[in-house]
Design an enzyme around this catalytic site. Structure first.
Site, PDB file in Angstrom:
ATOM      1  N   CYS B  37       0.850  -1.197   0.000  1.00 26.09           N
ATOM      2  CA  CYS B  37       0.000   0.000   0.000  1.00 26.09           C
ATOM      3  C   CYS B  37       0.878   1.237   0.000  1.00 26.09           C
ATOM      4  O   CYS B  37       0.622   2.219  -0.698  1.00 26.09           O
ATOM      5  CB  CYS B  37      -0.888   0.031   1.235  1.00 26.09           C
ATOM      6  N   CYS B  40       2.438   3.111  -3.214  1.00 23.10           N
ATOM      7  CA  CYS B  40       1.672   4.127  -3.940  1.00 23.10           C
ATOM      8  C   CYS B  40       1.229   5.262  -3.019  1.00 23.10           C
ATOM      9  O   CYS B  40       1.386   6.427  -3.334  1.00 23.10           O
ATOM     10  CB  CYS B  40       0.416   3.521  -4.574  1.00 23.10           C
ATOM     11  N   CYS B  74      -8.536  -2.342  -4.475  1.00 22.76           N
ATOM     12  CA  CYS B  74      -7.164  -1.866  -4.689  1.00 22.76           C
ATOM     13  C   CYS B  74      -6.193  -3.049  -4.679  1.00 22.76           C
ATOM     14  O   CYS B  74      -5.284  -3.122  -5.501  1.00 22.76           O
ATOM     15  CB  CYS B  74      -6.810  -0.863  -3.600  1.00 22.76           C
ATOM     16  N   CYS B 137     -35.494  -0.507  11.370  1.00 23.54           N
ATOM     17  CA  CYS B 137     -34.385   0.131  12.096  1.00 23.54           C
ATOM     18  C   CYS B 137     -34.890   1.410  12.762  1.00 23.54           C
ATOM     19  O   CYS B 137     -34.546   1.727  13.897  1.00 23.54           O
ATOM     20  CB  CYS B 137     -33.251   0.499  11.140  1.00 23.54           C
ATOM     21  N   CYS B 140     -36.647   1.580  16.326  1.00 25.43           N
ATOM     22  CA  CYS B 140     -35.796   1.644  17.518  1.00 25.43           C
ATOM     23  C   CYS B 140     -34.917   2.887  17.495  1.00 25.43           C
ATOM     24  O   CYS B 140     -34.893   3.665  18.440  1.00 25.43           O
ATOM     25  CB  CYS B 140     -34.896   0.415  17.609  1.00 25.43           C
ATOM     26  N   HIS B 141     -34.172   3.068  16.408  1.00 30.66           N
ATOM     27  CA  HIS B 141     -33.070   4.030  16.440  1.00 30.66           C
ATOM     28  C   HIS B 141     -33.503   5.466  16.165  1.00 30.66           C
ATOM     29  O   HIS B 141     -32.743   6.390  16.455  1.00 30.66           O
ATOM     30  CB  HIS B 141     -31.969   3.577  15.487  1.00 30.66           C
ATOM     31  N   ARG B 178     -22.021  -5.506  13.073  1.00 31.15           N
ATOM     32  CA  ARG B 178     -22.981  -4.900  13.992  1.00 31.15           C
ATOM     33  C   ARG B 178     -24.389  -4.953  13.395  1.00 31.15           C
ATOM     34  O   ARG B 178     -25.366  -5.190  14.105  1.00 31.15           O
ATOM     35  CB  ARG B 178     -22.567  -3.452  14.294  1.00 31.15           C
ATOM     36  N   CYS B 182     -28.185  -6.691  14.715  1.00 33.34           N
ATOM     37  CA  CYS B 182     -29.525  -6.106  14.755  1.00 33.34           C
ATOM     38  C   CYS B 182     -30.502  -6.970  13.952  1.00 33.34           C
ATOM     39  O   CYS B 182     -31.635  -7.173  14.365  1.00 33.34           O
ATOM     40  CB  CYS B 182     -29.517  -4.680  14.211  1.00 33.34           C
TER      41      CYS B 182
END
Lengths: 106, 221
Positions: B37, B40, B74, B137, B140-141, B178, B182
């Site tokens: 990496c 470059c 990449c 989602c 709840c959020h 994560r 949920c």
């Protein structure tokens, strides 16, 4: 080679109490868990941590299976003279990790 | 997030996520395939600054990619090295290392015609009821954030610190890991890692958190 992070001051006054924070990358497998197929997962933990200050042992810890992964050990010592602090972690399956840091006492 | 957890996160000496960042640093400099990496991109501290605030984004060929997928693209196209496995230690470490220079910078998702359809798909997914519990989602959020679900405070779902070190996981995980949590929580079938549905949802969540500062590697309970 295992990864470790040690954080401590590079310089201290003579007689000063310095705080040293050490972090070692390790899964700390307890030996009490079973795989999805019911096989016991063998214990794989760090068992010992030793810190020496110019060759003199100043701190030692014995770790147990109840300690979380990537154990963070914080302790203090008195800065007596300039020199090197050596940190060593030993564990199951031949695990070893080492780190050293210089301390300049003024 | 408790005061103790925040203190653990803000001190590099106690943040266990730094172990992954350090591993990412050695991967950054390791030659894989034709080059490393660093060959470059040179010094990640400057070349990668602010990059993570713009992901997921649409690349030149029109694909929507999150940061992990960008790294893998990449690797395959430029380094001629095999892609790293999603949620594997190496990809998480490299992602944490690439995100780290953006710590403290605000999330800036630019929305243009190429991004908008993905963003709208993510928004729809966020508001779609699903699973046996038939919850979206947003229920709840958005509507119940701040109150308790069992013993835990429901957060507003701003993905400001991924990849995160979660104490419950005893390790670092991605936003998609994560999200799977949920999905399983509402008894829905989670998408596969790297699936377009998940990346679109990631895009919507990042856009929703625009202006908030990145905290990678964050520590969460």
């Amino acid at each position: 080679m295992a990864r470790t992070v040690v954080n401590m001051p590079a310089q201290a006054k003579r007689g000063e109490i310095i705080e040293i924070k050490t972090l070692a990358g390790h899964t700390m497998e307890t030996g009490f868990r079973h795989s999805e197929r019911g096989e016991a997962i063998p214990r794989d933990i760090i068992t010992q941590f030793v810190c020496t200050y110019n060759g003199v042992e100043v701190f030692r810890a014995e770790l147990s299976p109840a300690i979380a992964a990537n154990p963070l050990i914080t302790f203090t010592t008195v800065a007596t003279e300039s020199g090197t602090l050596e940190f060593k972690w030993l564990g199951d399956k031949g695990f070893t990790a080492a780190h050293s840091a210089k301390l300049n006492v003024v | 997030m408790s005061r103790e957890t925040r203190a653990m996160q803000d001190d590099d000496a106690t943040n266990p996520g730094m172990l992954w960042v350090l591993e990412g640093e050695s991967l950054w400099n390791r030659k894989d395939g034709e080059r490393s990496c660093a060959d470059c991109h040179r010094d990640a501290a400057s070349s990668m600054k602010g990059v993570a605030t713009r992901y997921p984004s649409v690349d030149a060929t029109g694909r929507l990619l999150n940061l992990e997928q960008r790294i893998n693209a990449c690797r395959v196209e430029r380094q001629k090295a095999p892609a790293l496995a999603f949620e594997g230690r190496e990809l998480l470490a490299l992602t944490a290392y690439v995100t780290r220079p953006s710590r403290g910078l605000p999330i800036e998702i630019k929305v243009d015609e190429k991004v908008r359809p993905h963003l709208e798909a993510g928004r729809t997914a966020f508001h779609r009821r699903q699973g046996q519990l038939n919850l979206s989602c947003a229920q709840c959020h958005d509507e119940r954030s701040g109150i308790k679900l069992a013993g835990n405070t429901i957060p507003q779902a701003h993905p400001t610190g991924y990849p995160i070190y979660r104490l419950e996981w005893q390790g670092v995980g991605s936003l998609q890991r994560r999200l799977r949590n949920c999905y399983i929580g509402v008894r829905a079938e989670p998408y596969a890692y790297g699936s377009p549905e998940f990346v679109e949802l990631e895009l919507y969540l990042m856009w929703r958190a625009r202006g908030m500062k990145l905290e990678t590697p964050a520590v969460r309970p």
